[in-house]
Design a protein around this motif. Structure first.
Motif, short mmCIF file in Angstrom:
data_model
loop_
_atom_site.label_atom_id
_atom_site.label_comp_id
_atom_site.label_asym_id
_atom_site.label_seq_id
_atom_site.Cartn_x
_atom_site.Cartn_y
_atom_site.Cartn_z
N ASN A 56 0.80 -1.21 0.00
CA ASN A 56 0.00 0.00 0.00
C ASN A 56 0.83 1.25 0.00
O ASN A 56 0.39 2.31 -0.39
N PRO A 58 3.28 4.21 -0.56
CA PRO A 58 3.89 4.79 -1.77
C PRO A 58 5.41 4.82 -1.73
O PRO A 58 6.05 4.83 -2.77
N LEU A 143 5.03 10.20 -3.41
CA LEU A 143 3.90 10.34 -2.51
C LEU A 143 2.64 10.78 -3.24
O LEU A 143 1.53 10.40 -2.88
N LEU A 144 2.84 11.62 -4.27
CA LEU A 144 1.65 12.11 -4.97
C LEU A 144 1.24 11.11 -6.03
O LEU A 144 1.99 10.28 -6.44
N SER A 145 0.04 11.24 -6.47
CA SER A 145 -0.46 10.28 -7.43
C SER A 145 -0.05 10.67 -8.83
O SER A 145 -0.03 11.83 -9.17
N ALA A 149 -5.78 13.30 -8.80
CA ALA A 149 -5.94 14.64 -8.23
C ALA A 149 -4.89 15.62 -8.73
O ALA A 149 -5.16 16.79 -8.91
N ILE A 150 -3.67 15.14 -8.95
CA ILE A 150 -2.63 16.09 -9.34
C ILE A 150 -1.98 15.64 -10.63
O ILE A 150 -1.63 14.47 -10.77
N ILE A 158 4.89 21.58 -7.16
CA ILE A 158 4.89 21.47 -5.70
C ILE A 158 6.29 21.13 -5.22
O ILE A 158 6.80 21.71 -4.24
N GLY B 96 -1.57 22.79 -0.11
CA GLY B 96 -0.90 22.95 -1.39
C GLY B 96 0.61 22.94 -1.26
O GLY B 96 1.33 23.06 -2.24
N GLU B 97 1.10 22.81 -0.06
CA GLU B 97 2.55 22.77 0.10
C GLU B 97 2.96 21.40 0.59
O GLU B 97 2.22 20.71 1.28
N PHE B 98 4.15 21.06 0.25
CA PHE B 98 4.67 19.77 0.66
C PHE B 98 5.72 20.00 1.73
O PHE B 98 6.50 20.93 1.66
N GLU B 424 -1.65 3.05 -5.64
CA GLU B 424 -2.26 4.22 -6.25
C GLU B 424 -3.30 4.85 -5.33
O GLU B 424 -3.42 6.06 -5.23
N GLN B 426 -3.38 4.94 -2.06
CA GLN B 426 -2.76 5.73 -1.01
C GLN B 426 -2.22 7.04 -1.58
O GLN B 426 -2.33 8.10 -0.95
N GLN B 427 -1.63 6.95 -2.77
CA GLN B 427 -1.09 8.16 -3.37
C GLN B 427 -2.20 9.17 -3.64
O GLN B 427 -2.04 10.36 -3.36
N LYS B 428 -3.32 8.67 -4.15
CA LYS B 428 -4.43 9.59 -4.44
C LYS B 428 -4.91 10.26 -3.17
O LYS B 428 -5.19 11.45 -3.13
N TYR B 430 -3.27 10.88 -0.42
CA TYR B 430 -2.34 11.88 0.06
C TYR B 430 -2.43 13.14 -0.79
O TYR B 430 -2.42 14.26 -0.29
N SER B 431 -2.51 12.95 -2.12
CA SER B 431 -2.58 14.10 -3.01
C SER B 431 -3.77 14.97 -2.68
O SER B 431 -3.66 16.19 -2.59
N SER B 432 -4.90 14.31 -2.48
CA SER B 432 -6.08 15.13 -2.24
C SER B 432 -6.01 15.83 -0.89
O SER B 432 -6.60 16.88 -0.71
N ILE B 434 -3.17 17.14 0.45
CA ILE B 434 -2.38 18.36 0.47
C ILE B 434 -2.84 19.37 -0.57
O ILE B 434 -2.57 20.55 -0.44
N VAL B 435 -3.52 18.93 -1.59
CA VAL B 435 -4.02 19.92 -2.55
C VAL B 435 -5.36 20.44 -2.09
O VAL B 435 -5.55 21.64 -1.95
#
Lengths: 220, 461
Positions: A56, A58, A143-145, A149-150, A158, B96-98, B424, B426-428, B430-432, B434-435
């Motif tokens: 799970n 990333p 970490l990001l997808s 979303a991004i 970022i 929006g920041e990491f 994927e 988990q990544q999604k 996390y992205s949502s 911070i954005v």
């Protein structure tokens, strides 16, 4: 039974002294090690890769790599191994051993520095002592997808923004043409100065048996 | 010499008398002489005494280890969102920041998974909180007292010397009765008499087999028993599940055609009532399987199908993902929850560790098999629900009734690996986090940074 048990007990005691775990915890970890390795002497990356719950995560590649990184063995070696034995497994785990009641403030500070060093090594993949922009961006991208979303561009933005922030915090008056090497360990420590790590970065072992606790003796 | 033969013959006669009249015949009629009940009660008293003795022993010898049945570490229960919020608040970051510290959540979760995870422990036998006087569960326990060891020795004698021969005899009788009986019934023409006889043969045979394992089965909520034309789903721990369920009613079995002894049994069973056996090649074709099962269910006069949707044996501490194939057939689903009592014997079949024969031998040399079977009320698929959601709903009901842990993981992980799509997710997430609603802010920051001169050089664009 019998003789072989006392021999392994002595080995466990020796490991306990070196890593800071209790003999009980070492025994539990040994069972887990054997489970992961399929009763072999060493584990490889594939063994850790096959843990479902880890799939799970990333950044699982970095976490697994940290186990095979010689820098985490506290012997001032560099490079990485293909397989690790139980002792090396414990050495890596010992970065996250729970503090006991007897830990002094200096020891706590040293523990914290150790943990930060461990995390720094995890990012500094080419072992040059700094986390460069590329290495940093890799973390963010993991970490990001990659979809959803991004988008790619936003992820890149970022990462760049974060790096910019780090650079400006640490070297406030950089000239436009200066080349920012990357985050050194001191910068890393400074960035994470305010972060409370004690409760986040250690593994809390369950201690079921309370009947064997005696007054004045801690059993963590 | 002749005396020896006559003594042996006498013993054999007594033996067969005991087996046939005191065990087999009552079993066939569903009666019980109550011997097993008394045996279980005595066993419980002995095990309770043993537990107290071991606890006392632990207090006196602190080096005796304690087993941890729920895993070896304590985990923080928060979700990703809660943890992230806590991390970021301490650093006063906006959306929006990491921040580098965001990665901490993932480090910790990753390390915890390596130390202990919920899935791999389901594919090995459950660790008991206290020893039940069987050598095979004696990983953690050491010599405590003489009396305990004596009881253990007595137990070995009773189990191997007395109970085991009895059980083997019963098992052989039961299986041969099944083959012979079903073959005979198969000669009859199709009629209600044939069905009734076939049910009788199956029931008596399974009852004998259950006695052959010293199985004490408690059925609950029998008004919900699966009816004809329905599908019965249950959690899977061991091949003995079939014997346990078939003691109380007749089911149409579903499975692969085997060779050898099992093949003989399968072929004779299918003569007397319609079980569904698939060739190995057919199993791979999901549509063929589904259509055959659908045809069986549609003919509402046929016996309910018995399916184990987990697809593999789990160690009876949890229920893993129910595969949705069984739930696409249609018809009414009758869930059944099966829970074995681990004090009397470990029923889990670890197919990697033991083959079928050694597993059966282990079963026949345990104390007993004590099982609770709950029949749950029938369920059907609802509007707007797809097969996977329906499967999950049934699984939750099953886990709830049986007191088992409800896991979403696939039992197939015993042999295979997790798909990348989980990462994927988990990544999604996390992205949502911070954005979030601050997508605009990050884009503005991007525009600003490209306007002024960057303070650092990229080594690559």
């Amino acid at each position: 039974m019998g003789a072989s048990q006392t021999r392994s007990e002595r080995k466990h005691q020796d490991l306990a002294d070196r890593t800071g775990f209790s003999p009980e915890q070492i025994k539990n970890l040994h069972k887990r090690f054997q489970h992961l390795s399929g009763n072999e002497e060493t584990i490889s990356r594939e063994n850790l890769d096959s843990i479902p719950a880890l799939a799970n995560n990333p950044i699982r590649k970095q976490i697994i790599e940290a186990f095979f990184d010689k820098r985490n063995q506290r012997q001032d070696e560099v490079g990485s191994c293909e397989e690790i034995g139980f002792e090396q497994f414990l050495m890596v785990m010992s970065h996250f051993r729970p503090p006991t009641l007897k830990t002094t403030d200096e020891e706590k500070e040293a523990l914290r520095k150790e943990k930060l060093r461990f995390l720094f090594n995890m990012h500094d993949t080419d072992n040059d002592g700094t986390i460069t922009l590329d290495e940093y961006r890799k973390v963010v991208e993991e970490l990001l997808s990659k979809s959803g979303a991004i988008g790619q561009e936003a992820a890149k933005a970022i990462a760049d923004a974060a790096m910019l922030e780090v650079a400006s915090t640490n070297v406030p008056h950089m000239a436009p043409d200066d080349f920012y090497e990357g985050i050194t360990f001191e910068h890393f420590e400074q960035i994470l100065k305010g972060l409370e790590m004690e409760s986040r970065m250690h593994i809390r072992f369950l201690d079921v048996d309370t009947t064997t606790m005696r007054c004045g003796k801690s059993t963590s | 010499m002749e005396d020896l033969w006559s003594v042996a013959a006498g013993v054999f006669q007594v033996w067969m008398f005991v087996v046939v009249f005191l065990i087999m015949l009552p079993a066939m009629f569903g009666l019980s002489l109550g011997v097993t009940g008394v045996y279980i009660q005595i066993l419980v008293k002995i095990l309770e005494w043993a537990t107290i003795r071991i606890q006392r022993g632990r207090q006196e010898q602190p080096s005796v280890p304690v087993p941890l049945p729920n895993g070896i570490i304590e985990r923080a229960g928060g979700s990703m969102e809660e943890e992230m919020v806590r991390l970021r608040r301490s650093r006063s970051l906006a959306g929006g920041e990491f921040a580098l510290s965001d990665a901490f959540y993932f480090y910790k979760k990753g390390l915890e998974s390596i130390v202990d995870d919920q899935v791999t422990q389901r594919f090995s036998s459950e660790e008991l909180a206290s020893w039940n006087l069987l050598t095979r569960t004696n990983q953690n326990f050491r010599y405590i007292s003489l009396r305990l060891t004596i009881f253990w020795g007595l137990g070995v004698f009773v189990r191997y010397g007395v109970l085991f021969p009895l059980r083997i005899t019963l098992a052989i009788i039961g299986l041969s009765w099944l083959v012979i009986g079903t073959t005979f019934v198969g000669f009859l023409p199709e009629s209600s008499v044939k069905n009734w006889l076939s049910e009788l043969v199956h029931l008596t045979c399974y009852r004998i087999c259950a006695r052959g394992l010293s199985a004490t089965i408690h059925y609950h909520n029998r008004e919900n028993k699966p009816k004809k034309g329905g599908i019965c789903v249950a959690n899977h721990t061991t091949p003995i599940d079939v014997v346990i369920l078939a003691n109380d009613g007749c089911y149409a079995m579903v499975g692969q055609v085997h060779g050898g002894l099992l093949g003989v049994i399968q072929r004779s069973m299918v003569r007397s009532c319609p079980h569904v056996w698939f060739e190995r090649s057919e199993m791979r074709d999901r549509h063929a399987v589904t259509s055959r099962l659908r045809a069986h269910v549609a003919a509402r006069t046929k016996l309910p199908i018995l399916i184990f949707p987990e697809g593999t044996c789990i160690n009876n501490t949890s229920v893993m993902m129910f595969k949705k194939g069984s739930f696409e057939i249609g018809g009414t689903i009758y869930p059944v929850a099966i829970k074995y009592d681990p004090r009397f014997g470990d029923a889990f079949w670890n197919s990697g560790k033991f083959n079928m024969v050694s597993y059966l031998l282990r079963m026949m040399t345990s104390w007993a098999i004590v099982v609770n079977v709950w029949y749950l009320p029938p369920m059907t698929i609802q509007d707007g629900e797809d097969a996977a959601q329906f499967a999950n709903r049934v699984k939750s009901a099953n886990a709830d009734q049986g007191g088992l842990l409800d896991l979403a993981w696939d039992g197939g992980l015993k042999r295979g690996k997790v798909k990348d799509s989980f990462k994927e997710e988990q990544q999604k997430m996390y992205s949502s986090i911070i954005v979030g609603q601050n997508g605009l802010r990050s884009q503005r920051a991007c525009a600003e940074s490209t306007e002024e001169q960057p303070c650092y050089k990229h080594t690559e664009t």
